[in-house]
Enzyme design. Sequence first.
Site, PDB file in Angstrom:
ATOM      1  N   THR A 170      60.275  32.544   5.769  1.00 25.73           N
ATOM      2  CA  THR A 170      59.593  31.330   5.312  1.00 25.73           C
ATOM      3  C   THR A 170      60.393  30.760   4.150  1.00 25.73           C
ATOM      4  OG1 THR A 170      57.388  31.942   6.043  1.00 25.73           O
ATOM      5  CG2 THR A 170      57.483  30.646   4.026  1.00 25.73           C
ATOM      6  N   VAL A 199      46.650  29.783  11.321  1.00 27.17           N
ATOM      7  CA  VAL A 199      47.235  29.188  10.123  1.00 27.17           C
ATOM      8  C   VAL A 199      47.239  30.249   9.033  1.00 27.17           C
ATOM      9  CG1 VAL A 199      46.972  27.406   8.359  1.00 27.17           C
ATOM     10  CG2 VAL A 199      46.469  26.866  10.751  1.00 27.17           C
ATOM     11  N   ASP A 201      48.824  31.455   4.945  1.00 27.88           N
ATOM     12  CA  ASP A 201      48.633  31.003   3.570  1.00 27.88           C
ATOM     13  C   ASP A 201      49.447  29.753   3.240  1.00 27.88           C
ATOM     14  OD1 ASP A 201      50.942  32.851   3.906  1.00 27.88           O
ATOM     15  OD2 ASP A 201      51.368  32.198   1.853  1.00 27.88           O
ATOM     16  N   THR A 221      55.280  33.619  -0.123  1.00 27.15           N
ATOM     17  CA  THR A 221      55.724  34.008   1.213  1.00 27.15           C
ATOM     18  C   THR A 221      55.232  35.423   1.493  1.00 27.15           C
ATOM     19  OG1 THR A 221      57.673  34.646   2.498  1.00 27.15           O
ATOM     20  CG2 THR A 221      57.928  34.629   0.128  1.00 27.15           C
ATOM     21  N   GLY A 222      55.083  35.751   2.775  1.00 20.59           N
ATOM     22  CA  GLY A 222      54.632  37.090   3.132  1.00 20.59           C
ATOM     23  C   GLY A 222      53.461  37.033   4.106  1.00 20.59           C
ATOM     24  N   HIS A 223      52.708  38.101   4.143  1.00 26.29           N
ATOM     25  CA  HIS A 223      51.626  38.229   5.114  1.00 26.29           C
ATOM     26  C   HIS A 223      50.455  37.311   4.732  1.00 26.29           C
ATOM     27  CE1 HIS A 223      48.233  40.567   7.097  1.00 26.29           C
ATOM     28  NE2 HIS A 223      49.026  40.217   8.085  1.00 26.29           N
ATOM     29  N   GLY A 224      50.351  36.191   5.441  1.00 24.14           N
ATOM     30  CA  GLY A 224      49.404  35.151   5.061  1.00 24.14           C
ATOM     31  C   GLY A 224      47.963  35.607   5.015  1.00 24.14           C
TER      32      GLY A 224
END
Length: 299
Positions: A170, A199, A201, A221-224
């Site tokens: 991302t 959708v 984060d 960024t990362g695991h939403g």
Amino acid sequence: MTAILVHGGAGPHAEHRDAKRAAAVVAVEAGWAVLAAGGSALAAVEAATRVLEDDPLFDAGVGSYLNADGEVELDAIVMDGRNLTFGAVAAVQRVKNPISLARLVLSDSPHAMLAGPGAERFAREHGLTVPAADLLAPEALRQWRERRNGTARTPGDRAGVDQAGAVGDTVGAVAIDRHGHVAAATSTGGTRDKWPGRVGDSPIVGAGAYADDTSGAVSCTGHGESIMRVCLAYAACAHMAGGAPAHVACERAIQRLADRTAGQGGLIAIGRDGRLGWAWNTPAMPYAWRDDTGAGTGI
Ligand code: ASP
């Protein structure tokens, strides 16, 4: 103090590490050119983010991860620290630069966030759509076919929510301009194999990005699914509002993500004093920065 900082996603980054760092530097220079010409922080983060959206190495714009149906589906947000206005788009297809669409939602619509077919219609009316195939990277398609292996996905499938395998690449940017205004931008294709319509984060204000002239600007960024639960971007801004330097704010925010959700991710921040910070708890996160005193990059 004038400054800009970009990231290319918290994730494994097992390959193309030098190329990703180099791309982050190109993005920073694009944003810096805007700032140096007297442009706004908002214009600078848009310019920097567009560079990474156009680079198929990253999970944003061209070359994004594919969803469970093998489609590119994009989320983005841009936020203006002057007055806390933002524009966001979610689950939008056939848009080459969703960050510019998000900025148009901010500037040319009475709304803050548009999703799905309505967002795409808005994009079409502003000439921002492209054929779906233009966003498909051959490598992403090959990997999707390989993983899919004939099995249908359901929202409960672990394959779509495995954090380590799903995140990375991302993109985002934060900047402060010569007037002391800050802005943040985040753009993503989301997680690999996500359920269509999922959708994360990234386009959610306070989760994927936040910007406030009274504290600073943050892009995450990362695991939403984890990041949304702790409102990661807002949490870091709150630390800065309380007087923490940007790097301390990032470390505290990522610690809370880990402690409260066991989530994996990363973030970048710029304080209202122009100082920079970053933190992540995945193996790597490419980043690059430039300010009045110099420039740097890392992963
Ligand atoms: N945060 C993004 C999402 O959950 C993915 C990422 O940053 O890699 O959609």
